[in-house]
Write an enzyme that holds these catalytic residues in place. Structure first.
Site, PDB file in Angstrom:
ATOM      1  N   PRO A   1       0.823  -1.205   0.000  1.00 30.14           N
ATOM      2  CA  PRO A   1       0.000   0.000   0.000  1.00 30.14           C
ATOM      3  C   PRO A   1       0.856   1.253   0.000  1.00 30.14           C
ATOM      4  O   PRO A   1       1.908   1.301   0.644  1.00 30.14           O
ATOM      5  CB  PRO A   1      -0.805  -0.133   1.294  1.00 30.14           C
ATOM      6  CG  PRO A   1      -0.809  -1.592   1.590  1.00 30.14           C
ATOM      7  CD  PRO A   1       0.508  -2.107   1.109  1.00 30.14           C
ATOM      8  N   GLU A   2       0.402   2.267  -0.723  1.00 26.08           N
ATOM      9  CA  GLU A   2       1.150   3.516  -0.805  1.00 26.08           C
ATOM     10  C   GLU A   2       0.467   4.562   0.070  1.00 26.08           C
ATOM     11  O   GLU A   2      -0.542   4.291   0.722  1.00 26.08           O
ATOM     12  CB  GLU A   2       1.284   3.930  -2.266  1.00 26.08           C
ATOM     13  CG  GLU A   2       1.831   2.775  -3.096  1.00 26.08           C
ATOM     14  CD  GLU A   2       2.338   3.154  -4.478  1.00 26.08           C
ATOM     15  OE1 GLU A   2       2.646   4.325  -4.726  1.00 26.08           O
ATOM     16  OE2 GLU A   2       2.442   2.241  -5.328  1.00 26.08           O
TER      17      GLU A   2
ATOM     18  N   LYS B   1       3.935   5.456   5.030  1.00 22.25           N
ATOM     19  CA  LYS B   1       3.265   4.158   4.931  1.00 22.25           C
ATOM     20  C   LYS B   1       3.040   3.529   6.303  1.00 22.25           C
ATOM     21  O   LYS B   1       2.692   2.354   6.399  1.00 22.25           O
ATOM     22  CB  LYS B   1       4.093   3.219   4.046  1.00 22.25           C
ATOM     23  CG  LYS B   1       4.298   3.727   2.629  1.00 22.25           C
ATOM     24  CD  LYS B   1       5.134   2.746   1.827  1.00 22.25           C
ATOM     25  CE  LYS B   1       5.448   3.289   0.447  1.00 22.25           C
ATOM     26  NZ  LYS B   1       6.251   2.349  -0.357  1.00 22.25           N
TER      27      LYS B   1
ATOM     28  N   ARG C   1      11.890  -4.960  -8.170  1.00 27.89           N
ATOM     29  CA  ARG C   1      10.469  -4.687  -8.360  1.00 27.89           C
ATOM     30  C   ARG C   1      10.185  -4.454  -9.842  1.00 27.89           C
ATOM     31  O   ARG C   1      11.002  -3.863 -10.557  1.00 27.89           O
ATOM     32  CB  ARG C   1      10.039  -3.448  -7.564  1.00 27.89           C
ATOM     33  CG  ARG C   1      10.385  -3.523  -6.094  1.00 27.89           C
ATOM     34  CD  ARG C   1       9.863  -2.330  -5.351  1.00 27.89           C
ATOM     35  NE  ARG C   1      10.348  -2.297  -3.974  1.00 27.89           N
ATOM     36  CZ  ARG C   1       9.899  -1.455  -3.054  1.00 27.89           C
ATOM     37  NH1 ARG C   1       8.971  -0.573  -3.361  1.00 27.89           N
ATOM     38  NH2 ARG C   1      10.382  -1.488  -1.831  1.00 27.89           N
TER      39      ARG C   1
END
Length: 264
Positions: free
Chosen positions: A2-3, A51, A250
């Site tokens: 989640p950002e 975050k 990533r």
């Protein structure tokens, strides 16, 4: 993972459910804090920091959590069946007379003194969605390592807090450079503009609206993001197939025509 915009929505839900009410149930299912009991304490606020989530309680205590890839907080009404995973994945339960907040698969969960929150989040750069947001300071942090790839610098929460892999790809696209472009290769005016764009995009996606995250402004199905997740599909601007390659482990996306700079 989640950002920053997603974490703010989680914080808003938790704050709405818990703030100003005394806890009638407290269960921290991690060995270090298994005997801690917050029952009877009033929740003062639930605040996002990049975050991270900080739930503050009277008596000077803060419950610090981080969702990383798989964690989640859910809020349930009395009598509502808990949904979010099997019972053995529950790490925290905070209940009031009206709601119960349940934390699943939380890789970071610790009870700390509110006065010592800096121990958990003091390393973070200016929060894109927080009161400390300062685009000039964020730009200065990014430029502190001019040889570093822009994509890596944007993900470093010590530079600015809240950007994840999706916004990294989208911001590099908007800046018209590849994620492997050294920060120092950008024009002097580019970094403040990039920081301002990051703040604008995350702010636009913090509402409790249904639907996917949107960085393009388009409401057409499948056109919510410029490049992220669009490998081999046409660029929304020029039609060139979007490419994908790993960066720091990533998946990273870019348009080979719209974005200039080095590639793998």
């Amino acid at each position: 993972m989640p950002e920053g915009d997603s974490i703010r929505r989680v914080a808003t839900r938790l704050h709405t459910a818990l703030a100003g009410r005394a806890l009638t149930r407290s269960d921290l299912r991690v060995p270090r804090f298994a005997t801690a009991d917050l029952t009877g304490r009033v929740t003062l606020d639930v605040t996002p920091r990049g975050k991270h989530l900080l739930a503050r309680f009277e008596g000077g205590l803060t419950l610090h959590s981080h969702l990383r890839m798989d964690g989640a907080w859910h809020v349930f009404a009395p009598g509502e069946k808990w949904r979010g995973g099997p019972a053995h994945e529950i790490r925290a339960v905070l209940g009031t007379a009206d709601h119960t907040a349940v934390g699943y698969r939380l890789p970071v969960l610790e009870l700390i003194r509110t006065a010592e929150e800096d121990r958990a989040v003091g390393h973070l750069g200016p929060d894109l969605l927080g009161p400390d947001w300062d685009p000039a300071r964020a730009a200065a942090h990014l430029l502190a390592a001019p040889e570093r790839a822009l994509g890596e610098a944007l993900l470093d929460q010590r530079n600015l807090a809240g950007i994840g892999n999706i916004y990294k790809a989208e911001l590099c696209f908007l800046a018209q450079v590849t994620p492997w472009t050294p920060v120092g290769a950008l024009p002097e005016s580019a970094l403040p503009r990039l920081a301002a764009a990051a703040h604008r995009l995350l702010s636009a996606n913090t509402g409790e609206r249904p639907g996917p995250r949107n960085t393009t402004g388009s409401r057409r199905p499948g056109q919510d993001l410029f490049v992220y997740g669009r490998a081999h599909r046409p660029c929304l601007r020029c039609g060139t197939p979007v490419r994908e390659a790993p960066q720091d482990g990533r998946p990273t996306y870019w348009c080979p025509r719209c974005q200039q700079g080095p590639t793998p």
